[in-house]
Scaffold this motif. Sequence first.
Motif, PDB file in Angstrom:
ATOM      1  N   ARG A 105     -41.451  53.226 -43.718  1.00  0.00           N
ATOM      2  CA  ARG A 105     -41.325  54.162 -44.828  1.00  0.00           C
ATOM      3  C   ARG A 105     -42.408  55.227 -44.681  1.00  0.00           C
ATOM      4  NH1 ARG A 105     -39.172  51.815 -50.522  1.00  0.00           N
ATOM      5  NH2 ARG A 105     -37.263  50.875 -49.716  1.00  0.00           N
ATOM      6  N   PRO A 106     -42.309  56.348 -45.404  1.00  0.00           N
ATOM      7  CA  PRO A 106     -43.361  57.365 -45.283  1.00  0.00           C
ATOM      8  C   PRO A 106     -44.740  56.787 -45.579  1.00  0.00           C
ATOM      9  CG  PRO A 106     -41.468  58.248 -46.455  1.00  0.00           C
ATOM     10  CD  PRO A 106     -41.209  56.776 -46.296  1.00  0.00           C
ATOM     11  N   VAL A 107     -45.723  57.279 -44.864  1.00  0.00           N
ATOM     12  CA  VAL A 107     -47.084  56.761 -45.004  1.00  0.00           C
ATOM     13  C   VAL A 107     -48.070  57.917 -44.918  1.00  0.00           C
ATOM     14  CG1 VAL A 107     -47.309  56.301 -42.526  1.00  0.00           C
ATOM     15  CG2 VAL A 107     -48.684  54.987 -44.140  1.00  0.00           C
ATOM     16  N   TRP A 108     -49.153  57.781 -45.661  1.00  0.00           N
ATOM     17  CA  TRP A 108     -50.237  58.770 -45.636  1.00  0.00           C
ATOM     18  C   TRP A 108     -51.475  58.065 -45.109  1.00  0.00           C
ATOM     19  CZ3 TRP A 108     -52.270  61.673 -50.625  1.00  0.00           C
ATOM     20  CH2 TRP A 108     -53.187  62.657 -50.242  1.00  0.00           C
ATOM     21  N   LEU A 109     -52.000  58.555 -43.988  1.00  0.00           N
ATOM     22  CA  LEU A 109     -53.146  57.932 -43.344  1.00  0.00           C
ATOM     23  C   LEU A 109     -54.346  58.863 -43.354  1.00  0.00           C
ATOM     24  CD1 LEU A 109     -51.437  56.451 -40.145  1.00  0.00           C
ATOM     25  CD2 LEU A 109     -51.734  55.364 -42.386  1.00  0.00           C
ATOM     26  N   ARG A 110     -55.511  58.289 -43.605  1.00  0.00           N
ATOM     27  CA  ARG A 110     -56.776  58.976 -43.354  1.00  0.00           C
ATOM     28  C   ARG A 110     -57.514  58.140 -42.324  1.00  0.00           C
ATOM     29  NH1 ARG A 110     -57.411  59.304 -49.366  1.00  0.00           N
ATOM     30  NH2 ARG A 110     -56.378  61.248 -49.990  1.00  0.00           N
ATOM     31  N   THR A 111     -57.838  58.751 -41.193  1.00  0.00           N
ATOM     32  CA  THR A 111     -58.423  58.007 -40.086  1.00  0.00           C
ATOM     33  C   THR A 111     -59.821  58.516 -39.775  1.00  0.00           C
ATOM     34  OG1 THR A 111     -56.222  57.669 -39.144  1.00  0.00           O
ATOM     35  CG2 THR A 111     -58.102  57.275 -37.702  1.00  0.00           C
ATOM     36  N   LEU A 112     -60.767  57.596 -39.807  1.00  0.00           N
ATOM     37  CA  LEU A 112     -62.140  57.874 -39.405  1.00  0.00           C
ATOM     38  C   LEU A 112     -62.267  57.575 -37.918  1.00  0.00           C
ATOM     39  CD1 LEU A 112     -65.246  58.299 -40.195  1.00  0.00           C
ATOM     40  CD2 LEU A 112     -65.313  55.796 -40.348  1.00  0.00           C
ATOM     41  N   TYR A 113     -62.696  58.570 -37.149  1.00  0.00           N
ATOM     42  CA  TYR A 113     -62.916  58.413 -35.714  1.00  0.00           C
ATOM     43  C   TYR A 113     -64.415  58.393 -35.446  1.00  0.00           C
ATOM     44  CZ  TYR A 113     -57.987  59.657 -35.005  1.00  0.00           C
ATOM     45  OH  TYR A 113     -56.616  59.690 -35.023  1.00  0.00           O
ATOM     46  N   VAL A 114     -64.848  57.430 -34.642  1.00  0.00           N
ATOM     47  CA  VAL A 114     -66.270  57.309 -34.294  1.00  0.00           C
ATOM     48  C   VAL A 114     -66.378  57.228 -32.776  1.00  0.00           C
ATOM     49  CG1 VAL A 114     -68.403  56.015 -34.605  1.00  0.00           C
ATOM     50  CG2 VAL A 114     -66.695  56.055 -36.442  1.00  0.00           C
ATOM     51  N   LYS A 115     -66.921  58.272 -32.167  1.00  0.00           N
ATOM     52  CA  LYS A 115     -67.084  58.266 -30.716  1.00  0.00           C
ATOM     53  C   LYS A 115     -68.129  57.241 -30.294  1.00  0.00           C
ATOM     54  CE  LYS A 115     -65.797  63.107 -29.894  1.00  0.00           C
ATOM     55  NZ  LYS A 115     -66.237  64.404 -29.327  1.00  0.00           N
ATOM     56  N   PRO A 116     -68.003  56.682 -29.076  1.00  0.00           N
ATOM     57  CA  PRO A 116     -68.987  55.718 -28.594  1.00  0.00           C
ATOM     58  C   PRO A 116     -70.406  56.279 -28.672  1.00  0.00           C
ATOM     59  CG  PRO A 116     -67.090  55.764 -27.137  1.00  0.00           C
ATOM     60  CD  PRO A 116     -66.906  56.895 -28.107  1.00  0.00           C
ATOM     61  N   GLY A 117     -71.311  55.495 -29.250  1.00  0.00           N
ATOM     62  CA  GLY A 117     -72.704  55.915 -29.371  1.00  0.00           C
ATOM     63  C   GLY A 117     -73.025  56.689 -30.623  1.00  0.00           C
ATOM     64  N   ALA A 118     -72.000  57.144 -31.353  1.00  0.00           N
ATOM     65  CA  ALA A 118     -72.258  57.932 -32.562  1.00  0.00           C
ATOM     66  C   ALA A 118     -72.688  57.061 -33.730  1.00  0.00           C
ATOM     67  CB  ALA A 118     -71.025  58.741 -32.940  1.00  0.00           C
TER      68      ALA A 118
END
Length: 283
Positions: A105-118
């Motif tokens: 079904r429709p979905v709303w996502l908020r994604t936190l991205y964390v680069k290696p070492g950050a």
Amino acid sequence: MPKQTNATNAAKAPALGRRRPRTAVLAPPVLDNPVDADTAERGICVVSDRYPPFDGHWHAHQSAQFVYACEGMLTTHTQRGTWIVPPHRAVWLPPGMVHKVAADRPVWLRTLYVKPGAADTPSEPGVVTVDPLLDALLAEAASFGTDYPLGGREERLIAVILDRLPNLETVPSYLPTPADPRLLRLTTALQAQPADARTLDELAAACGMTSRTAARLFAKETGLTFAQWRQQLRLLKGMQWLSQGRSVTEVALEVGYLDVSGFITLFKQAFGETPARYFRRGG
């Protein structure tokens, strides 16, 4: 969030027993303004996207991901198993983990991205509950994009988000996937027909092994007994179908519970409240 390159075909085990009616095949989503967070200027950022129903490709990111379903339910597959992500929950995915995501079904996502070492991130995947404050913080962080200025309010807000993440409550919504082809055939069939009431003796024989071998493989490859694995399957399938607005009685019967109160008790033991209350407050 779902990446659209380097698709990997998952091995399909032959089904066993009666099949459920076929459903429409969903394609990967196509975004108007896709963001590749792995190449973003900042080491930590939040991206917000709404998706129609979709079935994504297998892929991996250089960054760790905290994928938050602020609306709708997400299913996250890895080579080790499946995580069900109900509304107002999030799944951690370590950097480099091959995975695919889907939503019926429709979905709303908020994604936190964390680069290696950050920043420090979990080394293992898992699902956690997102509280109202973190929900608001992620929404605000998504508004200023991936190239925000350093040393200002944006960077301070990201720091507050990171400070809150280690204390989130975990959610028992993981179903491990076995590697042995015989056991994979058995579990794939049960996923297609969770109400299948056959014993382990009967299921194992249909897959070319003894029940003793199947029991040993369940313990070795999933960490669960057969009974525990099937109960978890029924619980998570039930959660998926409840999120679609289906009644508790209908879902309980569909996953194999002739006694609806037994399914409600199982759900409450796992998630702390009855299905009606759980989904009434937004899942």
